[in-house]
Design an enzyme around this catalytic site. Structure first.
Site, mmCIF file in Angstrom:
data_model
loop_
_atom_site.group_PDB
_atom_site.id
_atom_site.type_symbol
_atom_site.label_atom_id
_atom_site.label_comp_id
_atom_site.label_asym_id
_atom_site.label_seq_id
_atom_site.Cartn_x
_atom_site.Cartn_y
_atom_site.Cartn_z
ATOM 1 C CB ALA A 155 6.930 -4.312 5.007
ATOM 2 C CE LYS A 156 4.606 -9.568 -2.871
ATOM 3 N NZ LYS A 156 5.742 -10.495 -2.948
ATOM 4 C CB ALA A 157 8.668 -2.524 0.995
#
Length: 310
Positions: A155-157
């Site tokens: 997840a590129k959070a």
């Protein structure tokens, strides 16, 4: 580096003037890091500007949102259309794109269920931000990469980027160009915002998601290019000593491109730009600029308006 302003930003379904893309100070994401993002590039080609691997970036944005249990209010097709329209409206030949989905104003507290999701797309002309003309100077950071069971690395959070910002600041304050982060188990993870590659005896190796490394789209691009060049590639755990003993080391990312590494922790590498690194950098440039027909399916053309066609 200051952001060079463009004319417009796409924000929740409409193009708005740059300075009118505003959010409330009580937006959920501002307080708790509840957002997901993508960095994408537009490159000049013989047929005009083109977005590199846009479907893959939008698919990862959707996966990231699902991992955070955020529902995107726009489809991938709608976001792709908005992306192309924004680049055309801003008249870019080449630029960086930032897709952002975040929980906005609606409720406060850690409960994520009652804040609406906003989506924005911004574009600006952002040149390479890492030093060119010499090998990059890396430093192993005292900050460890977030454990994969704390925040999923796939997840590129937004929130976990604090980890990267702390590591980058530590490295630059110490006089280095970039930080190398280790995973909680001491193996190599990645740099603050780039994947790491090692070449030894002609074999190209890079770190897996289990080490806390993002599954980079530029990383995937380079693995494909390397295989097509006939190189052996492996995705496997790496030790810091593997970098010290390497024939070549380079890093990759959407914003950075392909950048050779000259030293790690003041240990000089045999070559700051070895043969395979050079070949991959050349193959990457040819692919993103549409010069290699095998990879033109990675390009989404931007049809610019007549006002920006000169």
């Amino acid at each position: 580096m200051a952001i060079p302003e463009s004319s417009a930003i796409w924000f929740d379904g409409a193009l708005v003037p740059w300075h009118e893309a505003r959010v409330h100070v009580l937006s959920h994401a501002l307080h708790y890091g509840t957002g997901v993002l993508e960095g994408t590039r537009v490159f000049a080609t013989a047929d005009g500007p083109a977005v590199f691997r846009l479907p893959e970036h939008l698919a990862r944005l959707d996966r990231s949102a699902r991992m955070l249990r955020m529902e995107l209010p726009y489809s991938a097709e709608e976001l792709a259309e908005a992306t192309v329209a924004l680049v055309a409206a801003n008249g870019h030949r080449e630029c960086y794109l930032r897709h952002l989905a975040f929980l906005g104003y609606g409720s406060m507290g850690l409960d994520m269920r009652h804040s609406p999701t906003s989506v924005s797309i911004a574009s600006w002309e952002w040149p390479a931000y890492l030093p060119e003309g010499r090998g990059l100077r890396l430093m192993t950071s005292s900050w460890r990469r977030t454990d994969p069971n704390s925040v999923p690395p796939a997840a590129k959070a937004t929130g976990p980027y604090l980890n990267s910002a702390l590591a980058r600041r530590e490295a630059t304050d110490a006089g280095f160009d970039e930080a190398l982060l280790l995973a909680p188990d001491g193996t190599v993870s990645e740099c603050s915002s780039e994947n790491v590659f090692v070449v030894r005896d002609g074999v190209l190796r890079t770190t897996p998601a289990s080490a806390g490394a993002l599954e980079g789209i530029t990383q995937d691009t380079l693995l494909t290019l390397a295989r097509d060049l006939g190189a052996e590639v492996r995705i496997e755990p790496l030790l810091r000593s593997d970098l010290y003993a390497a024939d070549e080391v380079f890093i990759s990312g959407t914003a950075a491109g392909v950048v050779p590494v000259g030293s790690l922790d003041n240990r000089e590498l045999p070559s700051h730009e070895g043969e395979l690194t050079k070949q991959l950098a050349q193959a990457y440039r040819a692919a993103v600029h549409g010069e290699d027909a095998r990879y033109r399916h990675w390009l989404t053309p931007v049809h610019r308006s007549p006002a920006h066609s000169s």
